[in-house]
Design an enzyme around this catalytic site. Structure first.
Site, PDB file in Angstrom:
ATOM      1  N   LYS A  12       0.851  -1.211   0.000  1.00 11.16           N
ATOM      2  CA  LYS A  12       0.000   0.000   0.000  1.00 11.16           C
ATOM      3  C   LYS A  12       0.882   1.255   0.000  1.00 11.16           C
ATOM      4  O   LYS A  12       1.928   1.253  -0.622  1.00 11.16           O
ATOM      5  CB  LYS A  12      -0.957  -0.037   1.198  1.00 11.16           C
ATOM      6  CG  LYS A  12      -1.707  -1.358   1.299  1.00 11.16           C
ATOM      7  CD  LYS A  12      -2.866  -1.301   2.234  1.00 11.16           C
ATOM      8  CE  LYS A  12      -3.459  -2.687   2.389  1.00 11.16           C
ATOM      9  NZ  LYS A  12      -4.731  -2.704   3.056  1.00 11.16           N
ATOM     10  N   HIS A  97      -8.484  -3.411  -6.181  1.00 10.05           N
ATOM     11  CA  HIS A  97      -8.433  -3.541  -4.723  1.00 10.05           C
ATOM     12  C   HIS A  97      -9.588  -2.747  -4.111  1.00 10.05           C
ATOM     13  O   HIS A  97      -9.963  -1.691  -4.616  1.00 10.05           O
ATOM     14  CB  HIS A  97      -7.086  -3.022  -4.206  1.00 10.05           C
ATOM     15  CG  HIS A  97      -6.850  -3.333  -2.768  1.00 10.05           C
ATOM     16  ND1 HIS A  97      -7.416  -2.591  -1.754  1.00 10.05           N
ATOM     17  CD2 HIS A  97      -6.142  -4.324  -2.175  1.00 10.05           C
ATOM     18  CE1 HIS A  97      -7.052  -3.111  -0.597  1.00 10.05           C
ATOM     19  NE2 HIS A  97      -6.281  -4.159  -0.816  1.00 10.05           N
ATOM     20  N   GLU A  99      -9.766  -0.852  -1.674  1.00  9.06           N
ATOM     21  CA  GLU A  99      -9.457   0.557  -1.336  1.00  9.06           C
ATOM     22  C   GLU A  99      -9.550   1.424  -2.581  1.00  9.06           C
ATOM     23  O   GLU A  99      -9.957   2.586  -2.513  1.00  9.06           O
ATOM     24  CB  GLU A  99      -8.068   0.642  -0.670  1.00  9.06           C
ATOM     25  CG  GLU A  99      -8.121   0.123   0.754  1.00  9.06           C
ATOM     26  CD  GLU A  99      -6.819  -0.424   1.295  1.00  9.06           C
ATOM     27  OE1 GLU A  99      -5.749  -0.184   0.691  1.00  9.06           O
ATOM     28  OE2 GLU A  99      -6.866  -1.122   2.328  1.00  9.06           O
TER      29      GLU A  99
HETATM   30  C1  PEP Z   1      -5.027  -6.003   1.471  1.00  9.68           C
HETATM   31  O1  PEP Z   1      -4.980  -4.798   1.550  1.00  9.68           O
HETATM   32  O2  PEP Z   1      -5.028  -6.551   0.366  1.00  9.68           O
HETATM   33  C2  PEP Z   1      -5.091  -6.754   2.718  1.00  9.68           C
HETATM   34  C3  PEP Z   1      -5.463  -8.000   2.648  1.00  9.68           C
HETATM   35  O3  PEP Z   1      -4.766  -6.089   3.873  1.00  9.68           O
HETATM   36  P1  PEP Z   1      -4.582  -6.736   5.346  1.00  9.68           P
HETATM   37  O4  PEP Z   1      -3.777  -7.991   5.180  1.00  9.68           O
HETATM   38  O5  PEP Z   1      -3.849  -5.689   6.121  1.00  9.68           O
HETATM   39  O6  PEP Z   1      -5.946  -7.013   5.859  1.00  9.68           O
END
Ligand code: PEP
Length: 253
Positions: A12, A97, A99
């Site tokens: 990220k 994703h 986000e």
């Molecule tokens: C992601 O952002 O793809 C993810 C799975 O994050 P986390 O492992 O922090 O839940």
């Protein structure tokens, strides 16, 4: 058919160039004997440095972008194309994703355009799908995930479908510390496998890896990765610590 497990770390918006180099150095050492396929997705600003470090170490770790634009070039301020990722040494790209969908307004159709652009450059797309908590509680999980799948893979022939990885990432499990249970993950992964058969045929359903993503940690990875249709993991927070990420990769053995 035995599918090789595939674990990818999504960094990220974390790590400066120097921090990225340190993490890669540590990962290369810890993961030298990994049997799983392993990818890392640093922020765009660190891609070139990470590529350099991986090449120096002759590491099999693969490099992924976290997003791309569907056009090759143009007046799209702040965007990066699949062509540019390829040029910078990326092997693949994470697309759709949650986000991106939630915070940056990405649509199913937009994701489909990006998937085609990535494939056109020979990049390996990881296509993310997953429902929100509200959707799960309303009993709409499969309706949402199947819509995202059908739209995201629209227009791809069976050969193209085989080149994808799908990441099932329930939005309520991302970054929350609350992972899906192994049974919840397997249920949706099994449904995704069935839909892949419908969309891409039996060979695609056999070949495509379906990663689980959402609070994967060293202590839950083995159980999740032990499910028959869980072929790997997309890891956010735990991919920022070499020790934790290496333990997750080890659990994929
Ligand atoms: C992601 O952002 O793809 C993810 C799975 O994050 P986390 O492992 O922090 O839940």
């Amino acid at each position: 058919m035995a599918r090789r497990k595939f674990v990818c770390g999504n960094w990220k918006m974390h790590k400066t160039g120097q921090e990225a180099l340190q993490l890669v150095k540590d990962l290369v050492q810890r993961l030298s004997g990994a049997s799983a396929q392993v990818g890392i997705a640093p922020p765009f600003t660190a891609v070139a440095q990470v590529k350099w470090a991986l090449s120096q170490a002759r590491s099999p770790l693969q490099l992924f972008g976290q997003n791309c634009h569907h056009e090759k070039q143009g007046a799209f301020t702040g965007e990066v194309s699949a062509l540019m990722l390829k040029d910078a040494g990326c092997d693949g790209v994470i697309l759709g994703h949650s986000e991106r969908r939630q915070l940056f307004g990405e649509t199913d159709e937009g994701v489909a355009r990006k998937v085609k652009a990535a494939l056109a450059e020979g990049l390996h797309p990881i296509v993310c799908v997953g429902e929100t908590l509200q959707e799960r509680e309303a009993g709409r999980t499969w309706e949402v995930v199947s819509r995202q799948m059908r739209a995201g893979l629209a227009g791809l022939d069976t050969g193209a479908v085989q080149k994808l990885t799908i990441a099932y990432e329930p939005v309520w499990a991302i970054g929350t510390g609350r992972n899906a249970t192994a049974a919840q993950a397997q249920e949706v992964h099994g449904q995704i496998r069935g839909l892949l058969r419908e969309l891409g045929g039996a060979a695609a359903a056999d070949a495509v890896r379906i990663q689980y993503g959402g609070s994967v940690k060293p202590d839950n990875a083995a159980e999740l990765l032990g499910q028959p249709d869980v072929d790997g993991a997309l890891v956010g927070g735990a991919s920022l610590k070499a020790e934790d990420f290496a333990k997750i990769v080890e659990a994929a053995r």
